[in-house]
Design a protein around this motif. Structure first.
Motif, short mmCIF file in Angstrom:
data_model
loop_
_atom_site.label_atom_id
_atom_site.label_comp_id
_atom_site.label_asym_id
_atom_site.label_seq_id
_atom_site.Cartn_x
_atom_site.Cartn_y
_atom_site.Cartn_z
N PRO A 177 0.88 -1.32 0.14
CA PRO A 177 0.55 -0.22 -0.29
C PRO A 177 0.91 1.33 -0.26
CG PRO A 177 0.17 -0.89 2.19
CD PRO A 177 0.84 -1.57 1.80
N PHE A 178 0.88 2.33 -0.69
CA PHE A 178 1.26 3.24 -0.21
C PHE A 178 0.56 4.39 -0.27
CE2 PHE A 178 -1.28 4.93 -4.64
CZ PHE A 178 -1.40 3.67 -5.39
N SER A 179 1.16 5.80 0.00
CA SER A 179 -0.17 6.54 0.43
C SER A 179 -0.06 8.08 -0.50
CB SER A 179 0.77 8.25 1.44
OG SER A 179 0.36 9.85 1.48
N PRO A 180 -1.45 8.56 -0.99
CA PRO A 180 -2.00 9.19 -2.50
C PRO A 180 -1.45 10.82 -2.05
CG PRO A 180 -4.16 7.89 -1.35
CD PRO A 180 -2.08 7.46 -0.62
N ASN A 181 -0.88 10.55 -0.83
CA ASN A 181 -0.06 12.12 -1.05
C ASN A 181 1.22 12.02 -1.07
OD1 ASN A 181 -2.65 13.37 0.07
ND2 ASN A 181 -2.10 12.91 2.33
N PHE A 190 -3.81 1.68 -0.06
CA PHE A 190 -3.85 3.40 -0.22
C PHE A 190 -2.44 2.78 1.55
CE2 PHE A 190 -6.35 3.53 -3.32
CZ PHE A 190 -5.68 4.32 -4.35
N ALA A 191 -2.24 3.48 2.00
CA ALA A 191 -1.07 3.85 2.88
C ALA A 191 -1.25 5.50 3.43
CB ALA A 191 0.01 3.30 3.15
N GLY A 192 -1.11 5.38 4.58
CA GLY A 192 -0.80 6.70 5.05
C GLY A 192 -2.44 7.39 5.12
N THR A 193 -2.61 8.77 5.04
CA THR A 193 -3.90 9.41 5.49
C THR A 193 -4.76 8.45 5.62
OG1 THR A 193 -2.36 11.16 5.92
CG2 THR A 193 -4.26 11.80 6.19
N ALA A 194 -4.89 8.02 3.83
CA ALA A 194 -6.21 7.77 2.90
C ALA A 194 -6.15 6.16 3.89
CB ALA A 194 -5.59 7.48 2.04
#
Lengths: 119, 402
Positions: free
Chosen positions: A103-107, B143-147
């Protein structure tokens, strides 16, 4: 407006990427498999390509080599849930400009796209 | 779609009509006529007629069921497509914003409004909840992070975690396994205890999902099930466990030698493999002890690992075990000796090179080659050996192209 080609077979993920990139101000062309992606590369010009690795018909690595044979300057980011060293190296050796593991961050993706487009 | 419905209706009406007509037919007359025309006995005609009617009714019933199932499936697909579009709008709208934007009061209140609207409008039906859960899980995987945080909060806000928790009590193991996967993906801490209790379940798939989830979620001794699991760990099970172990921090990994004394041989084998995978050199003494294990597979695995670790200190024990070992284990020990042995082993390996068993001779030759100049000299000396196969093995091993 910069043109971005998004090749991702997972419907929801593709639409999410499309939404995010449109929000960032890009014109997005979505493709659901490798074959469609290669056709889009052959028929149009893009400022950046974003491709998944595991795709139906033609995989992401084939998309990378096709893009680089058509237009060496167009940057390409590979998205994949495979983090194996040899796969990442294969992608870079074929000409990928960046590699992001899911998983990756969209930001984070947004920043990487911006950086490559400003180069 | 409507046209097709009319066709089905017409088909059913016609069938009913036929049955009604059939009730008024003079069957006796027809049977008599058929038996005279076909030169057959009346009873045979009767049996054939009954069979024909049974098969026709069976076919009719089968066809009708098939059509109803297809129509139901088509309706479900259309419904799923419709609801999917609505969920996509909700999810992408809520989660794919800039981090700064997400901190504003305006965004928070608009998110609250959307969630409330959704709860009232779309989440009354259980099937809708299931679709939304599938969507959230899929996005959370990607998805990772804030999402990912937003998705998890949304999942909890909509009380979808409660749905999954309820499914953990389902009598169907498949439903339970899916719920475990989902709860682990979204890291629902409340579910940890329930999931952990399924790590010894008799169903292999459910047990595997629970073990994988426990490794991913539990901070307090996540591998404790290895000490209690009495079930055989299949290769597939081991691959799945090692895949999840690969994703967790090295600091969280235990010393796998802790389970070397397990009565479950498949767990001991798995732990030896993990010891090698994560370079747990401190387990070399325990691995050396395993060379005395009753299971030949475990002895072989231990020998292989000691070889890979180049554990010179295990050399005397490897030699001791070698005497009474079976041929496959002898081969593994010779391979290990080639990797962890010293030049003192050359006479022993030379002895093994010239004995009768060709596979042993091959491994001894390979080990000699690995020991360096002294070993290579032995191979050179034996190239013209008259013993069966030895000369060829030595020539093969000295061939620089290989």
């Amino acid at each position: 407006m910069k043109k971005v080609l998004v090749i991702e077979d997972e419907d929801l993920v593709r639409k999410s990427l499309e939404f995010r990139l449109k929000k960032d101000g890009y014109q997005v062309t979505p493709c659901a498999d490798g074959r469609q992606g290669i056709q889009a590369i052959e028929n149009g010009t893009f400022d950046l390509v974003l491709t998944d690795l595991m795709l139906p018909y033609n995989n992401g690595l084939e998309v990378v080599s096709k893009l680089k044979s058509v237009s060496k300057e167009t940057p390409i980011i590979v998205l994949s849930n495979i983090g194996l060293e040899h796969v990442v190296l294969d992608a870079f050796n074929l000409g990928a400009d960046d590699y992001m593991t899911k998983p990756f961050s969209p930001n984070e993706l947004s920043v990487r796209v911006k950086r490559l487009l400003n180069k | 779609m409507i046209k097709r419905k009319y066709i089905y209706l017409l088909f059913i009406l016609l069938t009913w009509g036929n049955v009604a007509v059939a009730q008024n037919i003079n069957w006796e007359g027809i049977i008599k006529l058929l038996s005279t025309q076909l030169n057959s006995t009346e009873i045979l005609i009767r049996v054939c007629t009954v069979l024909l009617i049974i098969f026709s009714l069976f076919f009719l019933g089968f066809f009708t069921t098939l059509m109803i199932a297809r129509s139901k499936h088509r309706n479900e697909d259309a419904y799923r497509k419709d609801i999917k579009e609505k969920y996509e709008l909700l999810l992408t709208g809520i989660i794919f914003n800039d981090e700064d934007e997400m901190q504003t009061d305006e965004w928070k209140s608009s998110k609250k409004r959307v969630v409330e609207h959704f709860k009232k409008r779309y989440l009354r039906k259980r099937i809708n909840k299931k679709y939304l859960r599938d969507h959230i899980v899929l996005l959370h995987k990607n998805f990772a992070g804030t999402a990912a945080d937003v998705l998890r909060n949304l999942y909890i806000d909509l009380k979808l975690d409660k749905e999954a928790m309820r499914e953990l009590n389902s009598p169907d193991w498949g439903t339970q396994a899916n719920a475990i996967k989902e709860l682990a993906q979204l890291n629902i801490i409340e579910a940890k205890k329930k999931i952990k209790s399924r790590t010894f379940h008799e169903n292999q798939i459910l047990r595997l999902e629970a073990q994988v989830a426990t490794i991913a979620m539990e901070n307090d001794d996540p591998f404790s099930f290895l000490g209690k699991d009495k079930n055989h760990l299949t290769e597939w099970h081991q691959i799945n466990l090692s895949k999840i172990i690969d994703t967790i921090d090295r600091e969280r990994l235990p010393l796998f030698s802790r389970w070397f004394n397990s009565k479950n041989n498949s767990i001991v084998e798995f732990c030896i493999k993990m010891t090698l995978q994560y370079d747990q050199f401190e387990s070399i003494p325990d691995l050396t002890e395993l060379l005395n294990h009753k299971s030949q597979n475990i002895v072989g695995e231990a020998a292989r690992t000691l070889g890979e670790f180049a554990a010179t200190e295990s050399q005397p024990m490897l030699l001791k075990v070698y005497r009474n070992a079976t041929i496959p284990i002898k081969r593994k020990i010779l391979t290990a000796l080639g990797k962890c042995g010293t030049h003192e082993l050359v006479p022993f390996l030379q002895q093994q090179l010239v004995q009768n068993e060709i596979s042993i001779a091959m491994e001894a030759g390979k080990a000699l080659r690995l020991l360096g100049d002294e070993g290579i000299q032995v191979l050179k000396d034996q190239t013209n050996s008259m013993l069966y196969g030895v000369g060829d093995i030595c020539k093969h091993l000295l061939d620089e192209r290989i």
